[in-house]
Scaffold this active site. Structure first.
Site, PDB file in Angstrom:
ATOM      1  N   LYS A  45      42.720   4.910  48.407  1.00 42.53           N
ATOM      2  CA  LYS A  45      43.805   5.222  49.329  1.00 42.53           C
ATOM      3  C   LYS A  45      44.569   6.429  48.798  1.00 42.53           C
ATOM      4  O   LYS A  45      45.173   6.380  47.724  1.00 42.53           O
ATOM      5  CB  LYS A  45      44.751   4.026  49.470  1.00 42.53           C
ATOM      6  CG  LYS A  45      44.087   2.805  50.087  1.00 42.53           C
ATOM      7  CD  LYS A  45      43.748   3.022  51.542  1.00 42.53           C
ATOM      8  CE  LYS A  45      43.188   1.762  52.175  1.00 42.53           C
ATOM      9  NZ  LYS A  45      42.979   1.907  53.625  1.00 42.53           N
ATOM     10  N   GLU A 203      34.165  -3.589  54.193  1.00 39.48           N
ATOM     11  CA  GLU A 203      35.276  -3.808  53.259  1.00 39.48           C
ATOM     12  C   GLU A 203      35.870  -5.206  53.413  1.00 39.48           C
ATOM     13  O   GLU A 203      37.084  -5.388  53.383  1.00 39.48           O
ATOM     14  CB  GLU A 203      36.349  -2.735  53.447  1.00 39.48           C
ATOM     15  CG  GLU A 203      36.891  -2.625  54.856  1.00 39.48           C
ATOM     16  CD  GLU A 203      37.841  -1.447  55.024  1.00 39.48           C
ATOM     17  OE1 GLU A 203      38.782  -1.568  55.826  1.00 39.48           O
ATOM     18  OE2 GLU A 203      37.636  -0.417  54.372  1.00 39.48           O
TER      19      GLU A 203
END
Length: 374
Positions: A45, A203
């Protein structure tokens, strides 16, 4: 379910784990434990910290694991269009498999410019919610890949429609998710098991690595860096109906809602709604972290793209889901009005100057969105 979707074409799916902890050292320590156990795909991220820090983190991961890991980066709409290409060319030096949603979802032209300027494939997440947006993305050539999420698409059938459009256009898909329990992960796994050209993994790691307790009778099947497709009837998983904790959480839902209403009238909660109107996502993330209610267990939040990053769209979802808990209509249309309704409700008897300014800001946003739609 996979057999009903056209037949399963795989029994396991490579698992992608997101690197999103504010403490990067803790994430790096997790990676040192996960890589020897068979986990090799990591989505980082980015865009929350500075560009320099993002570069340092990617460099540390490449130095520690080299080409043994498959790196991806996800900006969660966090970049500014004017310098996105320059910064992303720096990121390309670390050889990511893809770069996910660098710009806000409505900046389709900017996404297309980035896709054409970079060598690294661009993955669209928030820019592609439904089949119509998938068609627009194909025509504009704004991405090389789509993130496929059941909740975001509106169910398995709609997700299959998006996948079919992607396949016809030669666009790859990736198994994305929101913050979910094992039940939602199982549904996503069956969908991904039936998509012939899924190459980028999924994910579905939250129930294994983040939830303190899941509501499944058996743990969600993650082994050796892969999600294994459940083989039982239906989704192939069973709810632990004897779970005392589950029954307890069902009993306290009304208490949680009442507690939130009380907190919503203090200064902290008013900051939350000002943040919705003023597009201040960090305030919302801070408010949720400080809030005494366990948001994930009691379901008052449609979770953001990572644990602590609240994008502007997710700020609105946060408001609307609380409205759903309190009985306000949350059908999937007219989102600005629903946000306004909830803000008015939670302000309650505090309709003095601050409340009036808040509602005025939300009305202005609603007018702007209607003008954009026209």
């Amino acid at each position: 379910v996979a057999d009903l979707l056209g037949g399963r074409v795989r029994d396991r799916i490579p698992l992608s784990f997101s690197i999103a902890d504010p403490d990067f050292a803790a994430d790096l320590e997790r990676m040192h434990a996960m890589v020897p156990a068979g986990n090799h795909i990591f989505k980082v991220k980015t865009g929350v910290k500075t560009h320099r820090e993002d570069m340092a983190h990617l460099e540390a991961m490449r130095d520690a694991f080299g080409e043994a890991i498959d790196l991806r980066v996800d900006y969660n709409q966090g970049m500014s269009a004017y310098d996105a290409i320059r910064q992303l060319r720096d990121i390309e030096a670390f050889r990511p498999t893809f770069i996910e949603q660098p710009l806000p979802k409505h900046n389709l032209e900017g996404m297309a410019r980035i896709a054409h300027a970079l060598d690294t494939p661009l993955l669209a997440d928030e820019s592609v919610f439904d089949p119509r947006e998938a068609l627009v993305a194909v025509r504009m050539e704004l991405a090389d890949l789509f993130s496929l999420k059941i909740m975001k698409r509106g169910g398995i059938r709609r997700a299959l429609e998006v996948a079919a459009i992607a396949r016809a256009a030669g666009i790859g898909v990736y198994g994305g998710c929101m913050f979910e329990t094992g039940i939602a992960h199982a549904a996503g796994t069956h969908l991904m098991a039936a998509i012939p050209d899924l190459e980028l993994g999924c994910e579905f790691y939250m129930s294994t690595y983040y939830l303190k307790e899941d509501i499944l009778a058996e743990p969600f099947p993650v082994r050796n860096g892969h999600v294994h497709v459940p083989t039982g009837p239906g989704l192939g998983v069973e709810i632990d109906r004897a779970d005392q904790g589950l029954r307890h959480h069902q009993r306290v839902d009304h208490h949680v809602a009442d507690e939130f209403d009380a907190i919503a009238r203090d200064a902290l909660a008013r900051q939350v709604f000002v943040a919705v109107a003023g597009r201040r996502p960090q305030q919302i993330g801070d408010a949720i972290r400080q809030h005494p209610v366990d948001f994930l267990r009691h379901r008052p939040v449609v979770a953001a793209q990572s644990g602590f990053e609240m994008g502007h769209r997710n700020a609105e979802l946060f408001c609307c889901n609380r409205a759903g808990d309190r009985g306000v209509d949350v059908s999937d249309h007219d989102r600005p009005r629903r946000t306004l309704v909830l803000a008015q409700r939670l302000v309650g008897d505090h309709r003095r100057a601050g409340g009036r300014r808040m509602r005025a800001g939300l009305r202005s946003k609603m007018v702007m969105r209607r003008r954009q739609a026209q």
